[in-house]
Enzyme design. Sequence first.
Site, PDB file in Angstrom:
ATOM      1  CB  THR A  49      -3.671   3.654   0.654  1.00  0.00           C
ATOM      2  OG1 THR A  49      -2.097   2.983   0.084  1.00  0.00           O
ATOM      3  CG2 THR A  49      -3.135   5.734   0.150  1.00  0.00           C
ATOM      4  CB  ALA A  50      -8.820   2.364   1.203  1.00  0.00           C
ATOM      5  CB  SER A  91      -0.848  -0.117   0.955  1.00  0.00           C
ATOM      6  OG  SER A  91      -1.694  -0.982   0.823  1.00  0.00           O
ATOM      7  CG  HIS A  99      -8.640  -5.485  -3.478  1.00  0.00           C
ATOM      8  ND1 HIS A  99      -7.342  -5.195  -3.880  1.00  0.00           N
ATOM      9  CD2 HIS A  99      -8.050  -6.060  -2.273  1.00  0.00           C
ATOM     10  CE1 HIS A  99      -6.520  -5.172  -3.124  1.00  0.00           C
ATOM     11  NE2 HIS A  99      -6.685  -5.411  -2.575  1.00  0.00           N
TER      12      HIS A  99
END
Length: 283
Positions: A113-114, A63, A152
Site C-alpha cells: 500500500t505504501a 497489503s 514496518h
Amino acid sequence: MYGGMLTVAHTPDSDDAFMFYGIAVGAIEIEGFRGVKHIIEDIETLNRWLVEEGRNVDASAVSAHAYAYLINRYFLLRTGASMGEGYGPVVVARKDGLRLEGSRIALPGRYTTAGLLLTIALKGKFTPVYARFDEIPGLVEEGKVDAGLLIHEEQIAYSRRGLTVVLDLWDWWARATGGLPMPLGVDVFSKRLGRSAAAKFRDALRRSIEYAYQHFDEALEYSMRYSRVKDRELVARFIRMYVNERTLDMGEDGVEAHRTLYKLAREAGVLKVSVQLGDEDIV
C-alpha cells in the site's frame, strides 16, 4: 464448511507477531477449528502468493493494495488492520531537499500500500526500484538509489542511519482525504469457508490482541524474536502505533478509508481494476 486445521499466513514483523500472540501460544482458540497452522513470510511474498499465484490460504495478512485484487475470494476483516493516524510510511534520503520527481526510489514491493500511495502522490513520475523492505535503508545509505520508501519498524528507525525524511505520506494522505485514517495492512479470510467462519476467526483475533496487551511484556518478548530492529523501546513504540483500537475494529471511517484508497488509485490510473467494496465483503 470447516472444522479442521486453519491455515493462517502472516508476516515475521513485530506488530503481526504481537497480534497473533494469544493464538500462537494457545491461550486463544478459534471456535470451529482444531488448531492453527502458521505460515510466516514477508508481506510482499504473501501479496504475490495470493494475487499472482492464486494460492488459497484460509486467512492471511496482505497489503490493502493487494486486497483490491482479492475481493472476489476473500473477506476484508474489520479486525487486524494496520492504519496510520498522524504517521505512516516515509520516504528518506541522505540529505534534505531531494526532488523526488525523476528520482530512483526503492519501494518495498509492487503490491504494498505504501508503494501505491507514493505512486498516486507523485503521479508515477519516478523510477521504482523494488527491494525487500529491510534492505531499503542500506540501498539509500550506499547511494544505490536516490531515496527509499520505509515501512514496518524501519519507518521510525531511519534516523540512526543518518537519513532524513523528504516526504511523509501521512501529510499527503491527510490533505487528500480530509484526515481519514491511512489504510496500510489488513487481514483477510477466505470466502470459500463462509461468513460464519470468518466472524469466528475475526473474534478470536480480537481476543488475541486483547490478550497480548493484557500480557504486554511477554507478548513484546515474543514479538522481538521477529523484529529486525532489536531496540526494545523502539519495537514497543512501533507495536503501539500499529496495534491499537483501529486494529481491534477499523470503524466505519476505517472502511471508508479503504474505499477512498481504491477510488484515488483508480482515478489516478494506478489501479487497473474497479473495486466496489460492499458490506457483504466486510466481516
